[in-house]
Motif scaffolding. Structure first.
Motif, PDB file in Angstrom:
ATOM      1  N   ARG A 299      -8.958 -59.416 -37.564  1.00 46.85           N
ATOM      2  CA  ARG A 299     -10.153 -60.259 -37.600  1.00 46.85           C
ATOM      3  C   ARG A 299     -11.455 -59.470 -37.733  1.00 46.85           C
ATOM      4  O   ARG A 299     -12.482 -60.042 -38.094  1.00 46.85           O
ATOM      5  CB  ARG A 299     -10.206 -61.149 -36.362  1.00 46.85           C
ATOM      6  CG  ARG A 299      -9.143 -62.233 -36.379  1.00 46.85           C
ATOM      7  CD  ARG A 299      -9.337 -63.266 -35.301  1.00 46.85           C
ATOM      8  NE  ARG A 299      -8.373 -64.363 -35.424  1.00 46.85           N
ATOM      9  CZ  ARG A 299      -8.561 -65.425 -36.194  1.00 46.85           C
ATOM     10  NH1 ARG A 299      -9.671 -65.537 -36.896  1.00 46.85           N
ATOM     11  NH2 ARG A 299      -7.637 -66.376 -36.261  1.00 46.85           N
ATOM     12  N   ASP A 300     -11.431 -58.175 -37.433  1.00 46.21           N
ATOM     13  CA  ASP A 300     -12.650 -57.384 -37.565  1.00 46.21           C
ATOM     14  C   ASP A 300     -12.925 -56.948 -39.000  1.00 46.21           C
ATOM     15  O   ASP A 300     -13.977 -56.381 -39.288  1.00 46.21           O
ATOM     16  CB  ASP A 300     -12.578 -56.136 -36.658  1.00 46.21           C
ATOM     17  CG  ASP A 300     -12.618 -56.491 -35.177  1.00 46.21           C
ATOM     18  OD1 ASP A 300     -13.070 -57.610 -34.859  1.00 46.21           O
ATOM     19  OD2 ASP A 300     -12.195 -55.660 -34.353  1.00 46.21           O
ATOM     20  N   ASP A 301     -11.972 -57.189 -39.902  1.00 45.46           N
ATOM     21  CA  ASP A 301     -12.105 -56.757 -41.294  1.00 45.46           C
ATOM     22  C   ASP A 301     -12.086 -57.992 -42.197  1.00 45.46           C
ATOM     23  O   ASP A 301     -11.041 -58.643 -42.344  1.00 45.46           O
ATOM     24  CB  ASP A 301     -10.946 -55.826 -41.660  1.00 45.46           C
ATOM     25  CG  ASP A 301     -11.029 -55.323 -43.092  1.00 45.46           C
ATOM     26  OD1 ASP A 301     -11.977 -55.693 -43.818  1.00 45.46           O
ATOM     27  OD2 ASP A 301     -10.127 -54.559 -43.500  1.00 45.46           O
ATOM     28  N   PRO A 302     -13.232 -58.361 -42.807  1.00 44.83           N
ATOM     29  CA  PRO A 302     -13.243 -59.565 -43.661  1.00 44.83           C
ATOM     30  C   PRO A 302     -12.298 -59.462 -44.848  1.00 44.83           C
ATOM     31  O   PRO A 302     -11.748 -60.476 -45.311  1.00 44.83           O
ATOM     32  CB  PRO A 302     -14.703 -59.690 -44.091  1.00 44.83           C
ATOM     33  CG  PRO A 302     -15.273 -58.322 -43.921  1.00 44.83           C
ATOM     34  CD  PRO A 302     -14.550 -57.712 -42.766  1.00 44.83           C
ATOM     35  N   GLY A 303     -12.103 -58.254 -45.370  1.00 45.20           N
ATOM     36  CA  GLY A 303     -11.156 -58.091 -46.471  1.00 45.20           C
ATOM     37  C   GLY A 303      -9.740 -58.404 -46.042  1.00 45.20           C
ATOM     38  O   GLY A 303      -8.981 -59.051 -46.775  1.00 45.20           O
ATOM     39  N   ALA A 304      -9.344 -57.959 -44.833  1.00 48.06           N
ATOM     40  CA  ALA A 304      -8.011 -58.259 -44.319  1.00 48.06           C
ATOM     41  C   ALA A 304      -7.857 -59.749 -44.048  1.00 48.06           C
ATOM     42  O   ALA A 304      -6.782 -60.324 -44.269  1.00 48.06           O
ATOM     43  CB  ALA A 304      -7.747 -57.454 -43.044  1.00 48.06           C
ATOM     44  N   VAL A 305      -8.929 -60.399 -43.580  1.00 45.71           N
ATOM     45  CA  VAL A 305      -8.886 -61.842 -43.358  1.00 45.71           C
ATOM     46  C   VAL A 305      -8.645 -62.571 -44.678  1.00 45.71           C
ATOM     47  O   VAL A 305      -7.795 -63.466 -44.779  1.00 45.71           O
ATOM     48  CB  VAL A 305     -10.196 -62.331 -42.699  1.00 45.71           C
ATOM     49  CG1 VAL A 305     -10.243 -63.853 -42.672  1.00 45.71           C
ATOM     50  CG2 VAL A 305     -10.327 -61.770 -41.289  1.00 45.71           C
ATOM     51  N   ALA A 306      -9.391 -62.178 -45.726  1.00 49.16           N
ATOM     52  CA  ALA A 306      -9.229 -62.818 -47.032  1.00 49.16           C
ATOM     53  C   ALA A 306      -7.829 -62.587 -47.588  1.00 49.16           C
ATOM     54  O   ALA A 306      -7.203 -63.505 -48.140  1.00 49.16           O
ATOM     55  CB  ALA A 306     -10.283 -62.286 -48.000  1.00 49.16           C
ATOM     56  N   ASP A 307      -7.304 -61.373 -47.446  1.00 52.51           N
ATOM     57  CA  ASP A 307      -5.958 -61.087 -47.951  1.00 52.51           C
ATOM     58  C   ASP A 307      -4.906 -61.918 -47.226  1.00 52.51           C
ATOM     59  O   ASP A 307      -3.955 -62.425 -47.846  1.00 52.51           O
ATOM     60  CB  ASP A 307      -5.650 -59.594 -47.790  1.00 52.51           C
ATOM     61  CG  ASP A 307      -6.454 -58.728 -48.746  1.00 52.51           C
ATOM     62  OD1 ASP A 307      -6.870 -59.244 -49.799  1.00 52.51           O
ATOM     63  OD2 ASP A 307      -6.670 -57.550 -48.432  1.00 52.51           O
TER      64      ASP A 307
END
Length: 458
Positions: A424-432
């Motif tokens: 959750r701290d990484d918006p790119g990981a959230v989008a993926d």
């Protein structure tokens, strides 16, 4: 009478069904009697098998069988809509026609514009890697017996021994206008197709090459549209204190008109926008570029008032492109105060997700730009907690699921709520994670663009 099942064409794989054909029956011959000068009691003459009429029927049945097989294989080829799939079908059909177990296509369009690739049939990735080390001229040459071939390239002999093939039959893939590459079929034992088989594969490849040429043009057009779309969108996202951005963008086969933008504004603010122009192809892409550039200008002048920004954009669209409509969402973000003011024109609402909540922002219902004589809708304002991420997206993300819109909205919310805490701290990981959950394996249906813009407040 019904003719017996015609003999199979030599070399045709039994997986290709050969239907039973009915040959028109010849009128029955009058019963032969004894010759006038024959002695009494002499039996009538008996028909001898292999007479000219029987040979003609056998030959006709063979021709019908050949034409039926070619028709079925060509139909299968014409049903393919992607270049890779068509090349695999060509190899499968060709292997059946020439009686080979393995083969490959070296795809090299003669104009040098690509794409270039090698596709195998019955060959693993490592096998193709070994074949790539063989000099191209040696690999793309027909050889009935590799071991007995004088002057065979040593590397070709070594690879043939490693992969276990002893002969090759190569046929160029050409149309009236261009050379597309070469197809090669590999035999486990010394062998070569006879004249009949060469005739069959030649007729099939002439039709297949025309279809492949059309798919090549489609592939290039899609690649050009994707490149053009990429050049019209931001090359990089801005970085601001207390704010992280990530975006995922997939261009559909038609090269649609979806866009996203992130623009630093005065007073440490940030303008975020997503939108979609109706239609597809180069015209929609060009219209998208014009609207996005205009929205940036309006955002710099009056970004703190999202309604004014979209009103100006609607007026521009109505005056310059009256035949088009567009959906758009513009958000004025203040990272320091963790406050967002946004307005939407026919666009899906943002999704807020964090440790404590995953919910859609309440936005007013509004028509798309260009649909009304004068567009205006109230803006909404809400606050974002520290650590929460706001997801802005285009409708293509929902439509590609193949679900109804209500179910697609529910699935999107469920995917965002299921993001693991460690990501959750990484918006790119959230989008993926959201994309992988919503569109698993990228096997989504539909041809719409997909835009997913994730903004995390620190």
């Amino acid at each position: 009478m019904n003719a017996p099942h015609p003999p199979k064409v030599a070399g045709i794989d039994p997986t290709v069904p050969t239907p039973t054909h009915t040959v028109a029956s010849a009128p029955p011959a009058p019963e032969a009697g004894p010759a006038p000068d024959a002695p009494a009691g002499t039996p009538p003459p008996v028909a001898v098998p292999g007479a000219p009429g029987s040979l003609l029927q056998d030959r006709l049945a063979g021709w019908v069988s050949d034409l039926t097989t070619l028709h079925e294989l060509t139909e299968r080829m014409c049903r393919t809509s992607a270049l890779d799939t068509a090349l695999e079908e060509l190899l499968r059909a060709g292997a059946a026609l020439v009686g080979a177990r393995r083969g490959l296509v070296v795809w090299e369009p003669g104009d040098g514009l690509g794409p270039r690739t090698t596709v195998g049939h019955g060959l693993g990735r490592a096998d193709l890697g070994h074949l790539e080390t063989v000099p191209r001229e040696a690999l793309l040459t027909s050889t009935a017996d590799l071991l007995a071939e004088p002057g065979l390239d040593p590397r070709h002999r070594e690879v043939a021994a490693r992969l276990g093939y002893a002969a090759a039959h190569a046929v160029p893939l050409t149309t009236d206008d261009a050379c597309l590459g070469t197809a090669v079929w590999l035999y486990d034992e010394p062998a070569a197709p006879d004249e009949h088989h060469r005739h069959l594969i030649g007729r099939y490849l002439r039709q297949a090459a025309e279809h492949l040429a059309l798919l090549l043009e489609v592939e290039r057009t899609r690649a050009y549209a994707a490149t053009l779309t990429g050049e019209l969108l931001p090359a990089r996202l801005p970085r601001l204190p207390g704010f992280q951005l990530a975006v995922r963008h997939r261009t559909g086969p038609r090269g649609g008109g979806d866009w996203y933008d992130a623009l630093p504004l005065p007073d440490a603010a940030l303008g975020l926008s997503v939108g979609s122009v109706t239609g597809g192809g180069p015209g929609a892409v060009a219209a998208m570029g014009r609207l996005r550039a205009s929205l940036r200008a309006y955002a710099v002048m009056e970004g703190e008032d999202p309604v004014a920004v979209l009103s100006d954009l609607e007026l521009l669209l109505r005056l310059t492109e009256p035949a088009r409509s567009a959906t758009a969402l513009f958000a004025y973000c203040e990272p320091g105060a963790r406050r967002i003011t946004l307005a939407g024109a026919g666009h899906s609402p943002p999704l807020l997700t964090g440790e404590r909540r995953t919910e859609y922002a309440e936005t007013s219902l509004s028509a798309p730009l260009g649909m009304l004589a004068c567009w205006e809708a109230p803006s909404v304002e809400f606050r974002v907690e520290s650590g929460e991420t706001v997801l802005l997206y285009t409708d293509g993300l929902l439509r590609r699921t193949g679900e109804t819109m209500d179910r697609a909205f529910a699935r999107l919310r469920s995917a965002a709520a299921g993001v693991p805490r460690a990501l959750r701290d990484d918006p790119g990981a959230v989008a993926d994670h959201v994309l992988a959950t919503l569109l698993p394996g990228d096997t989504a249906r539909g041809d719409e663009d997909v835009v997913l813009l994730a903004a995390r407040f620190g």
